[in-house]
Design a protein around this motif. Sequence first.
Motif, PDB file in Angstrom:
ATOM      1  N   SER A 188       0.833  -1.207   0.000  1.00  0.00           N
ATOM      2  CA  SER A 188       0.000   0.000   0.000  1.00  0.00           C
ATOM      3  C   SER A 188       0.865   1.253   0.000  1.00  0.00           C
ATOM      4  O   SER A 188       0.559   2.230  -0.709  1.00  0.00           O
ATOM      5  CB  SER A 188      -0.927  -0.016   1.219  1.00  0.00           C
ATOM      6  OG  SER A 188      -1.802  -1.120   1.174  1.00  0.00           O
ATOM      7  N   SER A 191       2.372   1.607  -3.462  1.00  0.00           N
ATOM      8  CA  SER A 191       1.377   2.071  -4.425  1.00  0.00           C
ATOM      9  C   SER A 191       1.148   3.574  -4.288  1.00  0.00           C
ATOM     10  O   SER A 191       1.037   4.290  -5.292  1.00  0.00           O
ATOM     11  CB  SER A 191       0.073   1.312  -4.210  1.00  0.00           C
ATOM     12  OG  SER A 191      -0.956   1.806  -5.044  1.00  0.00           O
ATOM     13  N   SER A 196      -0.770   7.642  -9.507  1.00  0.00           N
ATOM     14  CA  SER A 196      -1.892   7.045 -10.245  1.00  0.00           C
ATOM     15  C   SER A 196      -1.442   6.263 -11.464  1.00  0.00           C
ATOM     16  O   SER A 196      -2.193   6.084 -12.410  1.00  0.00           O
ATOM     17  CB  SER A 196      -2.868   8.152 -10.681  1.00  0.00           C
ATOM     18  OG  SER A 196      -2.190   9.098 -11.494  1.00  0.00           O
ATOM     19  N   SER A 197      -0.221   5.792 -11.468  1.00  0.00           N
ATOM     20  CA  SER A 197       0.304   5.052 -12.618  1.00  0.00           C
ATOM     21  C   SER A 197      -0.298   3.655 -12.675  1.00  0.00           C
ATOM     22  O   SER A 197      -0.914   3.167 -11.725  1.00  0.00           O
ATOM     23  CB  SER A 197       1.823   4.961 -12.518  1.00  0.00           C
ATOM     24  OG  SER A 197       2.187   4.202 -11.377  1.00  0.00           O
ATOM     25  N   GLU A 198      -0.069   2.999 -13.824  1.00  0.00           N
ATOM     26  CA  GLU A 198      -0.549   1.623 -13.984  1.00  0.00           C
ATOM     27  C   GLU A 198       0.134   0.685 -13.002  1.00  0.00           C
ATOM     28  O   GLU A 198      -0.487  -0.244 -12.476  1.00  0.00           O
ATOM     29  CB  GLU A 198      -0.297   1.144 -15.423  1.00  0.00           C
ATOM     30  CG  GLU A 198      -0.812  -0.258 -15.707  1.00  0.00           C
ATOM     31  CD  GLU A 198      -2.308  -0.404 -15.513  1.00  0.00           C
ATOM     32  OE1 GLU A 198      -2.757  -1.530 -15.208  1.00  0.00           O
ATOM     33  OE2 GLU A 198      -3.034   0.599 -15.675  1.00  0.00           O
ATOM     34  N   ALA A 200       1.106   1.442 -10.028  1.00  0.00           N
ATOM     35  CA  ALA A 200       0.466   1.653  -8.732  1.00  0.00           C
ATOM     36  C   ALA A 200      -0.837   0.876  -8.646  1.00  0.00           C
ATOM     37  O   ALA A 200      -1.160   0.279  -7.613  1.00  0.00           O
ATOM     38  CB  ALA A 200       0.222   3.136  -8.509  1.00  0.00           C
ATOM     39  N   ASN A 201      -1.601   0.877  -9.768  1.00  0.00           N
ATOM     40  CA  ASN A 201      -2.860   0.132  -9.774  1.00  0.00           C
ATOM     41  C   ASN A 201      -2.627  -1.368  -9.621  1.00  0.00           C
ATOM     42  O   ASN A 201      -3.370  -2.056  -8.918  1.00  0.00           O
ATOM     43  CB  ASN A 201      -3.616   0.420 -11.077  1.00  0.00           C
ATOM     44  CG  ASN A 201      -4.109   1.853 -11.141  1.00  0.00           C
ATOM     45  OD1 ASN A 201      -4.312   2.493 -10.106  1.00  0.00           O
ATOM     46  ND2 ASN A 201      -4.283   2.370 -12.358  1.00  0.00           N
ATOM     47  N   GLU A 202      -1.578  -1.890 -10.284  1.00  0.00           N
ATOM     48  CA  GLU A 202      -1.269  -3.318 -10.178  1.00  0.00           C
ATOM     49  C   GLU A 202      -0.851  -3.683  -8.753  1.00  0.00           C
ATOM     50  O   GLU A 202      -1.253  -4.725  -8.223  1.00  0.00           O
ATOM     51  CB  GLU A 202      -0.147  -3.677 -11.169  1.00  0.00           C
ATOM     52  CG  GLU A 202      -0.576  -3.662 -12.624  1.00  0.00           C
ATOM     53  CD  GLU A 202      -1.648  -4.707 -12.910  1.00  0.00           C
ATOM     54  OE1 GLU A 202      -1.622  -5.779 -12.269  1.00  0.00           O
ATOM     55  OE2 GLU A 202      -2.519  -4.442 -13.752  1.00  0.00           O
ATOM     56  N   SER A 204      -1.701  -2.089  -6.074  1.00  0.00           N
ATOM     57  CA  SER A 204      -2.887  -1.982  -5.234  1.00  0.00           C
ATOM     58  C   SER A 204      -3.749  -3.233  -5.350  1.00  0.00           C
ATOM     59  O   SER A 204      -4.279  -3.739  -4.352  1.00  0.00           O
ATOM     60  CB  SER A 204      -3.695  -0.747  -5.639  1.00  0.00           C
ATOM     61  OG  SER A 204      -4.855  -0.632  -4.843  1.00  0.00           O
ATOM     62  N   ARG A 205      -3.877  -3.750  -6.602  1.00  0.00           N
ATOM     63  CA  ARG A 205      -4.657  -4.981  -6.788  1.00  0.00           C
ATOM     64  C   ARG A 205      -3.973  -6.160  -6.098  1.00  0.00           C
ATOM     65  O   ARG A 205      -4.628  -7.020  -5.513  1.00  0.00           O
ATOM     66  CB  ARG A 205      -4.846  -5.251  -8.285  1.00  0.00           C
ATOM     67  CG  ARG A 205      -5.941  -4.407  -8.928  1.00  0.00           C
ATOM     68  CD  ARG A 205      -6.306  -4.919 -10.303  1.00  0.00           C
ATOM     69  NE  ARG A 205      -5.254  -4.607 -11.277  1.00  0.00           N
ATOM     70  CZ  ARG A 205      -5.226  -3.489 -12.015  1.00  0.00           C
ATOM     71  NH1 ARG A 205      -6.189  -2.589 -11.867  1.00  0.00           N
ATOM     72  NH2 ARG A 205      -4.260  -3.281 -12.868  1.00  0.00           N
TER      73      ARG A 205
END
Length: 368
Positions: A188, A191, A196-198, A200-202, A204-205
Amino acid sequence: MDIVRRYAILDTPPDGAFDRVTAIAARLLDTPIAIVSIVDTDRIWFKSHHGLDANQIPRSSGLCASAILQSGPWLVTDARHDPRTLANPLVVGELGLQFYLGVPLHTHDGFNLGTLCVLDRKPRTATQEQIDTLTDLASVVMDQLELRLSAMRSIAEKEAALNHSQLMAEEIDHRVMNSLQLIVSMLSIQSAQLGSSEAANEISRAAAKIFAVANVHQHMHVGKAVTTLDCADYLIRLCAGLSTMLSSGDQAVISVEAVPLTLASEQISRIGLIVNELVTNALKYGASKVHVHLAPFQHQYRLTVSDNGRGLPADFDVDKMSGLGMKVITTLVKNLGGTLSHGPDAHFNGTAFQMIFSPILSRAIPSG
């Protein structure tokens, strides 16, 4: 009297093993009464009393209290004229005992617990052979007491070992949970640093998946203080965690339909492991929907795990599968005393595994 307490024999129910010894003693020595006595602080308690209705007498009036002070057999041939017993209440009272032969119950470490004795209401003598016979029978009684003491100690040691293993399991469980939560926290933070990069999203998932793993792990663990659980509530919580962990996006792929059913925690944990394996396997091999169903079945219960996958091969045989997952499932079903079957599912057009089992609320379940 700590020695007496060590054997935990006082006030225990009648026992056929001791009753047979007193019956044999009375028959071989031709006496109406035979007793296995345990001398307590203020009483003489009878573990077995052939030919006598009383369960105990005061220690002050008992002949056995004198007999246990001896190193060998204690014989009174005519209690009315024996200076050791002529004033004894059992002799001058209503019972009118006149003959007594008692052999101390000698422990392995040198203490006398009580006696095996035979009594009569008329004077008589005893041959050396009869004394030897009673001595041998007293040894049989003491062997029984020592065997029971050994069994109690063995059980206590096993319980201590089990408690230790449970504490270790809880410590390991605690460490696993802490480690998973630490990983989630680190991901976390990573991230957040990436914005807000890709990537970071990965991350976070990934954190969400690991959090779901921790959630499922928490549902799978049943603490030793919990003796029963509601199976329906447990399956709903477990499958919610599995759905979050195994599904893509927010789609809930695992549904649960279960009647309320209180079960022993040991049985619940095994059912949870079975459901975990079946659901995971179904999604792993192409299913997008899985339904878990628990309902009464005749005088038992039926747990069904159905999916909409491509189905099983025509030659599928649970007993011939080499994979660890199916071996785990079949072992757990066996330990639950249940039966496992499989076949096509009419509603989902996939596969359905069914386990038939009986509820268990109190007895221990064999370990796998």
